[in-house]
Enzyme design. Structure first.
Site, mmCIF file in Angstrom:
data_model
loop_
_atom_site.group_PDB
_atom_site.id
_atom_site.type_symbol
_atom_site.label_atom_id
_atom_site.label_comp_id
_atom_site.label_asym_id
_atom_site.label_seq_id
_atom_site.Cartn_x
_atom_site.Cartn_y
_atom_site.Cartn_z
ATOM 1 N N GLY A 71 -7.408 -9.127 2.609
ATOM 2 C CA GLY A 71 -8.404 -8.289 2.203
ATOM 3 C C GLY A 71 -9.300 -8.466 1.371
ATOM 4 O O GLY A 71 -9.275 -9.653 0.687
ATOM 5 N N GLU A 72 -10.638 -7.168 1.247
ATOM 6 C CA GLU A 72 -11.806 -7.781 1.295
ATOM 7 C C GLU A 72 -11.347 -7.139 -0.662
ATOM 8 O O GLU A 72 -12.159 -8.319 -1.631
ATOM 9 C CB GLU A 72 -13.175 -6.781 1.038
ATOM 10 N N HIS B 163 -2.473 -2.750 2.283
ATOM 11 C CA HIS B 163 -1.610 -3.740 3.900
ATOM 12 C C HIS B 163 -1.526 -2.930 5.283
ATOM 13 O O HIS B 163 -1.817 -3.465 6.179
ATOM 14 C CB HIS B 163 -0.145 -4.033 3.622
ATOM 15 N N GLN C 10 1.559 -20.334 -6.223
ATOM 16 C CA GLN C 10 0.234 -19.828 -6.422
ATOM 17 C C GLN C 10 -0.005 -18.373 -8.004
ATOM 18 O O GLN C 10 -1.042 -17.423 -8.274
ATOM 19 C CB GLN C 10 -0.189 -18.685 -5.516
ATOM 20 N N GLY D 85 4.365 -8.653 0.094
ATOM 21 C CA GLY D 85 5.332 -7.698 0.175
ATOM 22 C C GLY D 85 4.825 -6.879 -0.849
ATOM 23 O O GLY D 85 3.832 -6.634 -0.579
ATOM 24 N N ALA D 86 6.086 -5.831 -1.281
ATOM 25 C CA ALA D 86 5.464 -4.376 -1.973
ATOM 26 C C ALA D 86 4.572 -3.916 -1.088
ATOM 27 O O ALA D 86 3.310 -3.115 -1.979
ATOM 28 C CB ALA D 86 4.812 -4.480 -3.260
ATOM 29 N N SER E 54 -3.514 -2.055 -4.963
ATOM 30 C CA SER E 54 -2.788 -3.130 -5.109
ATOM 31 C C SER E 54 -1.180 -3.405 -4.935
ATOM 32 O O SER E 54 -0.774 -1.978 -5.713
ATOM 33 C CB SER E 54 -3.627 -4.217 -6.596
ATOM 34 N N SER E 55 -0.447 -4.223 -5.296
ATOM 35 C CA SER E 55 0.663 -4.707 -5.609
ATOM 36 C C SER E 55 1.205 -4.327 -6.367
ATOM 37 O O SER E 55 2.396 -3.363 -7.255
ATOM 38 C CB SER E 55 2.008 -5.273 -5.260
ATOM 39 N N HIS F 216 1.774 -2.118 0.351
ATOM 40 C CA HIS F 216 0.722 -0.677 0.616
ATOM 41 C C HIS F 216 -0.390 -0.139 1.739
ATOM 42 O O HIS F 216 -0.224 -0.982 2.150
ATOM 43 C CB HIS F 216 0.191 -0.264 -1.311
HETATM 44 O O1 PAF Z 1 -3.698 -11.881 -1.292
HETATM 45 C C1 PAF Z 1 -1.752 -11.826 -0.807
HETATM 46 O O2 PAF Z 1 -1.052 -11.015 -1.284
HETATM 47 C C2 PAF Z 1 -1.371 -13.763 -1.570
HETATM 48 O O3 PAF Z 1 -2.156 -14.048 -1.756
HETATM 49 C C3 PAF Z 1 -1.120 -14.480 0.473
HETATM 50 C C4 PAF Z 1 -3.075 -14.587 0.412
HETATM 51 C C5 PAF Z 1 -0.463 -13.720 1.066
HETATM 52 C C6 PAF Z 1 -1.171 -15.369 -0.329
HETATM 53 O O4 PAF Z 1 0.458 -15.764 -0.441
#
Ligand code: PAF
Length: 281
Positions: free
Chosen positions: A148-149, A36, A60, A30-31, A186-187, A33
């Site tokens: 994304g890279e 995404h 994570q 989410g968030a 980036s968010s 930009h």
């Molecule tokens: O890159 C991210 O936003 C996260 O690591 C992902 C790939 C959505 C997994 O939660």
């Protein structure tokens, strides 16, 4: 665009779709930009239906503090995606819906790809990413999934994950999208003050200069040069600079003509951690 908050609702939307080879997945936290949205646009172009998952994956994050601070804006994200395409199914489940038994990661053998850079500084991070991506790929069964890279290490680890687990999906890496001053989207950028966000042009400029040096200097010399630039900088603290082989992510010792290399950095601006990378050859 339709919204599914549970696996059941998701299945209701997915089952009538005769997707054949044309279901794409864009996993996000989410968030949203422009970075995404570029993934979503590519997925829409290449597929009949696109699932965009919005899920802030607790396993994570290494600290609850970082997890708490992660920006969340589901309503805004949905409004944004509504404008993009009617091919989109937004999947925004709760933590309980996904981790029904226990909020814990599986443990994977990623061949050392997870032991360097982000993996070294964020213990268990990639097991958390692997767990959620495996869960989503198994549940949604897309033909293609887009990443994304900017998170290049994550991209390589996800390619490894699908090979290890034998998941039939094509993993597609998409170029970094940058703000006009070069800062990688980036968010987390939303948490930067206006001044720091402007100053952050320095990160990409430093990487670009490192790239120009790559033909002439050794990886060690370039890393030392990058470190020296950050030492002089009043705002940004460098956590690491690594010049690594793109497929093994191992640090380069002696450059080889047939190999591809990238420079990777993690940088702190106050308590906000930013990452970026650049292809060197
Ligand atoms: O890159 C991210 O936003 C996260 O690591 C992902 C790939 C959505 C997994 O939660």
């Amino acid at each position: 665009m339709v919204l599914a908050k549970t696996k059941k609702e998701l299945n209701t939307h997915l089952s009538p779709i005769n997707t054949g080879k044309e279901l794409g997945l864009v996993p996000t936290m989410g968030a949203l930009h422009k970075g995404h949205i570029s993934l979503v646009n590519k997925a829409i172009f290449e597929n009949k239906t696109v699932v965009v998952s919005i899920f802030v994956n607790p396993t994570q994050f290494n600290t609850t503090e970082d997890l708490k601070k992660y920006p969340q804006s589901l309503k805004r994200d949905i409004t944004l995606l509504q404008k993009v395409s009617d091919k989109i199914i937004v999947f925004a489940p709760s933590v309980d819906e996904i981790y029904s038994e226990k909020v814990a990661s599986k443990v994977y053998a990623f061949d050392g790809l997870d032991k360097v850079m982000e993996g070294k500084f964020r213990d268990g991070h990639f097991d958390g990413v692997g767990t959620i991506i495996e869960a989503f790929l198994t549940l949604i069964k897309p033909n293609k999934a887009y990443f994304g890279e900017k998170d290049f290490q994550q991209l390589q680890i996800i390619k490894k994950l699908v090979a290890l687990q034998g998941i039939p999906v094509e993993i597609i890496g998409c170029p970094i999208v940058r703000e006009p001053n070069g800062l990688a989207m980036s968010s987390r950028n939303e948490r930067l003050s206006k001044t720091i966000r402007e100053e952050a042009a320095f990160i990409y400029k430093t990487l670009q200069t490192a790239k120009t040096k790559f033909g002439m200097k050794s990886a060690k010399q370039i890393s030392e040069w990058v470190e020296a630039q950050f030492e002089k900088h009043p705002i940004f603290q460098l956590e690491y600079i690594k010049i690594a082989d793109v497929s093994t992510l191992k640090p380069v010792r002696r450059k080889q003509k047939n190999k591809k290399y990238r420079a990777f950095v993690a940088v702190y601006a106050e308590d906000i951690r930013l990452i970026d990378n650049i292809a060197l050859n």
